[in-house]
Design a protein around this motif. Structure first.
Motif, PDB file in Angstrom:
ATOM      1  N   SER A   1       0.840  -1.189   0.000  1.00 50.30           N
ATOM      2  CA  SER A   1       0.000   0.000   0.000  1.00 50.30           C
ATOM      3  C   SER A   1       0.874   1.238   0.000  1.00 50.30           C
ATOM      4  N   TYR A   2       0.588   2.156  -0.905  1.00 47.59           N
ATOM      5  CA  TYR A   2       1.243   3.452  -0.923  1.00 47.59           C
ATOM      6  C   TYR A   2       0.330   4.544  -0.377  1.00 47.59           C
ATOM      7  N   GLY A   3      -0.954   4.238  -0.195  1.00 54.39           N
ATOM      8  CA  GLY A   3      -1.872   5.280   0.252  1.00 54.39           C
ATOM      9  C   GLY A   3      -1.840   6.444  -0.720  1.00 54.39           C
ATOM     10  N   GLU A   4      -1.587   7.643  -0.201  1.00 53.04           N
ATOM     11  CA  GLU A   4      -1.577   8.848  -1.030  1.00 53.04           C
ATOM     12  C   GLU A   4      -0.156   9.237  -1.458  1.00 53.04           C
ATOM     13  N   GLU A   5       0.821   8.353  -1.268  1.00 54.31           N
ATOM     14  CA  GLU A   5       2.222   8.703  -1.524  1.00 54.31           C
ATOM     15  C   GLU A   5       2.575   8.850  -3.004  1.00 54.31           C
ATOM     16  N   LYS A   6       1.845   8.194  -3.896  1.00 58.50           N
ATOM     17  CA  LYS A   6       2.194   8.237  -5.320  1.00 58.50           C
ATOM     18  C   LYS A   6       0.988   8.717  -6.137  1.00 58.50           C
ATOM     19  N   LEU A   7       0.653   9.974  -5.968  1.00 56.11           N
ATOM     20  CA  LEU A   7      -0.483  10.555  -6.682  1.00 56.11           C
ATOM     21  C   LEU A   7      -0.168  10.697  -8.167  1.00 56.11           C
ATOM     22  N   ILE A   8      -1.148  10.397  -9.004  1.00 53.17           N
ATOM     23  CA  ILE A   8      -1.013  10.649 -10.438  1.00 53.17           C
ATOM     24  C   ILE A   8      -1.193  12.142 -10.710  1.00 53.17           C
ATOM     25  N   THR A   9      -2.126  12.742  -9.982  1.00 50.17           N
ATOM     26  CA  THR A   9      -2.400  14.165 -10.142  1.00 50.17           C
ATOM     27  C   THR A   9      -2.632  14.787  -8.776  1.00 50.17           C
ATOM     28  N   HIS A  10      -2.294  16.056  -8.635  1.00 52.40           N
ATOM     29  CA  HIS A  10      -2.499  16.783  -7.388  1.00 52.40           C
ATOM     30  C   HIS A  10      -3.713  17.711  -7.463  1.00 52.40           C
ATOM     31  N   GLU A  11      -4.441  17.642  -8.583  1.00 53.00           N
ATOM     32  CA  GLU A  11      -5.651  18.468  -8.734  1.00 53.00           C
ATOM     33  C   GLU A  11      -6.713  18.002  -7.745  1.00 53.00           C
ATOM     34  N   LEU A  12      -7.588  18.894  -7.341  1.00 51.73           N
ATOM     35  CA  LEU A  12      -8.576  18.571  -6.322  1.00 51.73           C
ATOM     36  C   LEU A  12      -9.995  18.412  -6.840  1.00 51.73           C
ATOM     37  N   ASN A  13     -10.211  18.548  -8.162  1.00 55.45           N
ATOM     38  CA  ASN A  13     -11.568  18.321  -8.658  1.00 55.45           C
ATOM     39  C   ASN A  13     -11.814  16.810  -8.738  1.00 55.45           C
ATOM     40  N   ASP A  14     -13.092  16.434  -8.684  1.00 53.50           N
ATOM     41  CA  ASP A  14     -13.437  15.011  -8.563  1.00 53.50           C
ATOM     42  C   ASP A  14     -12.926  14.185  -9.737  1.00 53.50           C
ATOM     43  N   LYS A  15     -12.973  14.734 -10.932  1.00 47.23           N
ATOM     44  CA  LYS A  15     -12.511  13.986 -12.108  1.00 47.23           C
ATOM     45  C   LYS A  15     -11.040  13.626 -11.973  1.00 47.23           C
ATOM     46  N   GLU A  16     -10.231  14.561 -11.485  1.00 44.96           N
ATOM     47  CA  GLU A  16      -8.803  14.316 -11.321  1.00 44.96           C
ATOM     48  C   GLU A  16      -8.532  13.410 -10.119  1.00 44.96           C
ATOM     49  N   LEU A  17      -9.233  13.636  -9.014  1.00 43.38           N
ATOM     50  CA  LEU A  17      -9.047  12.807  -7.827  1.00 43.38           C
ATOM     51  C   LEU A  17      -9.327  11.341  -8.120  1.00 43.38           C
ATOM     52  N   ARG A  18     -10.312  11.098  -8.976  1.00 42.79           N
ATOM     53  CA  ARG A  18     -10.697   9.729  -9.326  1.00 42.79           C
ATOM     54  C   ARG A  18      -9.513   8.933  -9.895  1.00 42.79           C
ATOM     55  N   LEU A  19      -8.606   9.608 -10.599  1.00 36.94           N
ATOM     56  CA  LEU A  19      -7.439   8.929 -11.186  1.00 36.94           C
ATOM     57  C   LEU A  19      -6.521   8.339 -10.116  1.00 36.94           C
ATOM     58  N   ASN A  20      -6.512   8.926  -8.935  1.00 37.69           N
ATOM     59  CA  ASN A  20      -5.637   8.464  -7.856  1.00 37.69           C
ATOM     60  C   ASN A  20      -6.198   7.263  -7.103  1.00 37.69           C
ATOM     61  N   ARG A  21      -7.490   7.009  -7.215  1.00 41.66           N
ATOM     62  CA  ARG A  21      -8.145   5.935  -6.471  1.00 41.66           C
ATOM     63  C   ARG A  21      -8.012   4.646  -7.263  1.00 41.66           C
ATOM     64  N   ARG A  22      -6.947   3.879  -6.969  1.00 44.41           N
ATOM     65  CA  ARG A  22      -6.624   2.782  -7.866  1.00 44.41           C
ATOM     66  C   ARG A  22      -5.807   1.692  -7.177  1.00 44.41           C
TER      67      ARG A  22
END
Length: 198
Positions: A171-192
């Protein structure tokens, strides 16, 4: 500065096996364990040691090649492809999740089944499942959520016929974000959760 040998520490840390399932026992609620999630931070907690990106890459390669005669992961995958195995699924290794969820969608299950088909081609093939989250919420919670996501994918893959020894979880949790944007469309990319073969 001391450079520490990562072999034993990282192998042990990455060897989170989670709850292995069979087709009869798989359910969407699997993947919750009492084991503390492993992160890059906890793996390399020795302040006196200096770890480079190359150290981490070498350790990941050691995990992925431990069952295939220690070929490099690239060489082993090339040999599989040369023997006629369809390797195209490697390019689509990301399973996405909804906010605060480790539940698999129908599309996610279909993609996992394609990865299982590849894993069945060779019992020596290994994959690391990385769990990730967006940056919303508490860091500790995100580490546990990333672990649940990776373990849910592992449990489903085993229920579909992958062998438990073929899949390692981190588990990396939030350590390796694809994007740092805060809108829902961008946040969705990090949930993986991501299948990593090399």
């Amino acid at each position: 500065m001391i450079k520490k040998n990562l072999v034993s520490a990282a192998v042990v840390a990455l060897m989170l096996s989670g709850c292995s399932s069979t087709p009869e026992t798989y359910s969407e609620s699997t993947g919750v364990t009492n084991i503390e999630p492993v992160t890059m931070e906890t793996m390399f907690a020795n302040d006196a040691a200096i770890y480079t990106e190359q150290d981490i890459t070498e350790e990941r390669d050691a995990i992925l090649t431990e069952s295939n005669g220690r070929y490099s992961a690239d060489t082993f995958l090339y040999e599989l492809e040369s023997s006629g195995v369809d390797m195209s699924v490697i390019e689509t290794g990301t399973i996405n999740f909804e906010f605060d969820s480790a539940k698999l969608s129908t599309d996610a299950k279909a993609l996992i089944q394609r990865h299982v088909k590849l894993l069945k081609e060779s019992e020596q093939l290994k994959v690391i499942l990385e769990g990730h989250t967006d940056s919303t919420g508490d860091r500790s919670y995100n580490l546990k959520l990333g672990e649940r996501r990776a373990l849910t994918v592992k449990d489903y893959a085993i229920a579909q016929g992958a062998l438990p020894h073929q899949i390692e979880v981190i588990s990396y949790g939030e350590e390796k974000l694809i994007t740092h944007e805060l809108n829902d469309k961008e946040l969705r990319l990090n949930r993986r959760a991501e299948f990593v073969y090399k």
